[in-house]
Design a protein around this motif. Sequence first.
Motif, PDB file in Angstrom:
ATOM      1  N   VAL A   1     -12.590  -1.795   5.113  1.00 26.96           N
ATOM      2  CA  VAL A   1     -11.361  -2.579   5.170  1.00 26.96           C
ATOM      3  C   VAL A   1     -10.417  -2.026   6.235  1.00 26.96           C
ATOM      4  O   VAL A   1      -9.807  -2.789   6.997  1.00 26.96           O
TER       5      VAL A   1
ATOM      6  N   ASN B   1     -18.026  -6.491  -1.359  1.00 27.01           N
ATOM      7  CA  ASN B   1     -16.689  -6.494  -1.957  1.00 27.01           C
ATOM      8  C   ASN B   1     -16.775  -6.782  -3.454  1.00 27.01           C
ATOM      9  O   ASN B   1     -16.098  -6.142  -4.267  1.00 27.01           O
TER      10      ASN B   1
ATOM     11  N   TRP C   1     -16.047   1.038   0.997  1.00 25.22           N
ATOM     12  CA  TRP C   1     -15.255  -0.183   1.159  1.00 25.22           C
ATOM     13  C   TRP C   1     -13.888   0.115   1.760  1.00 25.22           C
ATOM     14  O   TRP C   1     -13.391  -0.658   2.587  1.00 25.22           O
ATOM     15  N   ASN C   2     -13.270   1.220   1.376  1.00 23.01           N
ATOM     16  CA  ASN C   2     -11.977   1.600   1.964  1.00 23.01           C
ATOM     17  C   ASN C   2     -12.102   1.761   3.475  1.00 23.01           C
ATOM     18  O   ASN C   2     -11.245   1.298   4.239  1.00 23.01           O
TER      19      ASN C   2
ATOM     20  N   ASP D   1      -5.198  -9.704   0.455  1.00 20.72           N
ATOM     21  CA  ASP D   1      -6.277  -9.149  -0.361  1.00 20.72           C
ATOM     22  C   ASP D   1      -7.586  -9.155   0.418  1.00 20.72           C
ATOM     23  O   ASP D   1      -7.744  -9.856   1.427  1.00 20.72           O
ATOM     24  N   ASP D   2      -8.530  -8.351  -0.037  1.00 24.02           N
ATOM     25  CA  ASP D   2      -9.748  -8.101   0.729  1.00 24.02           C
ATOM     26  C   ASP D   2     -10.559  -9.368   0.980  1.00 24.02           C
ATOM     27  O   ASP D   2     -11.093  -9.560   2.078  1.00 24.02           O
TER      28      ASP D   2
END
Length: 485
Positions: free
Chosen positions: A102, A167, A98-99, A141-142
Amino acid sequence: MNSPESSNLPVRAPQASVQAARADLEAFEDLIFQVLEHWGLPTDNIIVHAKQRETLLKNTPDVIEVMTDEERAKAPYIAKMIMAGSVGLFDAALNYLWNETVNRLRDHVAAFDVDYFFTLAETDPARRKNLKTREDLSQVDDYKLLEAANKIKLISDVAFKQLTHINYMRNHASAAHPNIEELTGLKLAEWLETCIKEVFQLKPRNVVAEIGKLLSNIKAKRLTKDELNKSAAFFDALPQEHSDNLAAGLFGIYTPDDAAPEVQDNVRSLWPALWPLVSEDARNDLGIKLARFTANADTDRAARARELLELVGGSAYLPEPERVAEIQQALDDLKRAHEAHMNNFYEEPPAAQRLKDVVGRHSDIPEQVTLNYVLQLVDVFLTNGYGVAWNAEPTYKELIGRFDGLQAAIALRSFGYRQIRLKLQDEIPRKKWKELLDMVDPKLTGRGDRAFLTTVRDFSGTPDKLIQDTKIKAQLDNWLDRNEY
């Protein structure tokens, strides 16, 4: 260093290598467990079974083979994901994936137009004022990052749903949050494939790329008459959503304190050509922004916003500033709390109560926020797709119970709006939709509304497919046209 001729060579490891790796991993696992036991630390449910790790390692080569050598070389978090997965730390592996996702999506946003993105991602003028650069994207925010990227069509509706799920799992089943969820090697490989396809290798669609180019030109130089005419002609081919987004973008370019005179001239020249193509909802949103500038004592920005509306005879969209701004702020706060997937059960109730208090001090909802008010209440009542916010639901039911006939009619037709339609793809919101229809039923007194309610209830498919029925869509469009929604 890879030569050009070696680009995109197969990355699949021989089967024997995977089996040997499994043996090595099991031996390493036994050694580490002995150390943990010697130190008095727990060893149960710390890592996943070696078979699941083997599944991840078997599927990963096929997934990453679509990437070029250069793309793989610039993906350190993917390497960390595979390393974490190989030793059985699947929760950490998901966090690394996920990092990387993003970071890549932020890069795509920055390459497109970060100002345009912030204008659509952050509706609160006070917050928007401090968002300017690529580095400021970390303050978004994501979920909001995904939502705004979907709104400007950098990512598709399908990609938005898939990435939102990843997410959610990252927040509830990864090392980013205490969890009891069980992840599998196949799921991790599938999510890696989704992130590569929908984000890593993202290529903006033609209309999105053209909008990005136009915004860049508007801010780079004073446009010639010929360039302005070509841009105006381009507006005619824009889908409605892009016209509305572009209007918000130009509004955001024109109103800041540091907007250059030539940039403002460009916007003023293009604004009359775009305005006829902007929907009633989007026009009302611009009026609401002006009201919020006024409420925040940002008089210079309010004056510039008024200039644009008056330029196209938009005085009808100048709202009751304080009243509208107060309700819209409460709606924004509720939306923000609802989308905080890790903490929404705690943050939604006070936000819902604040909206109730704001509405309770006045007997009616101003026309310019009626649509936003109804859609936001429907949205939160349908849940986030994963569970009901029990402490907030009584407030939602009370506010929906206060709907007048028009507001109930809007709620009945809310499936026609993208944010509601996407949510109705999930099981829990579908159940809540039936409950919503029962709540608005007694409020619908018009013959047309009663007949449409029956049509919606009798529809044999799932509610997210209502819009695909040609007769239902025709009735919906006719009602929206007559009521200017």
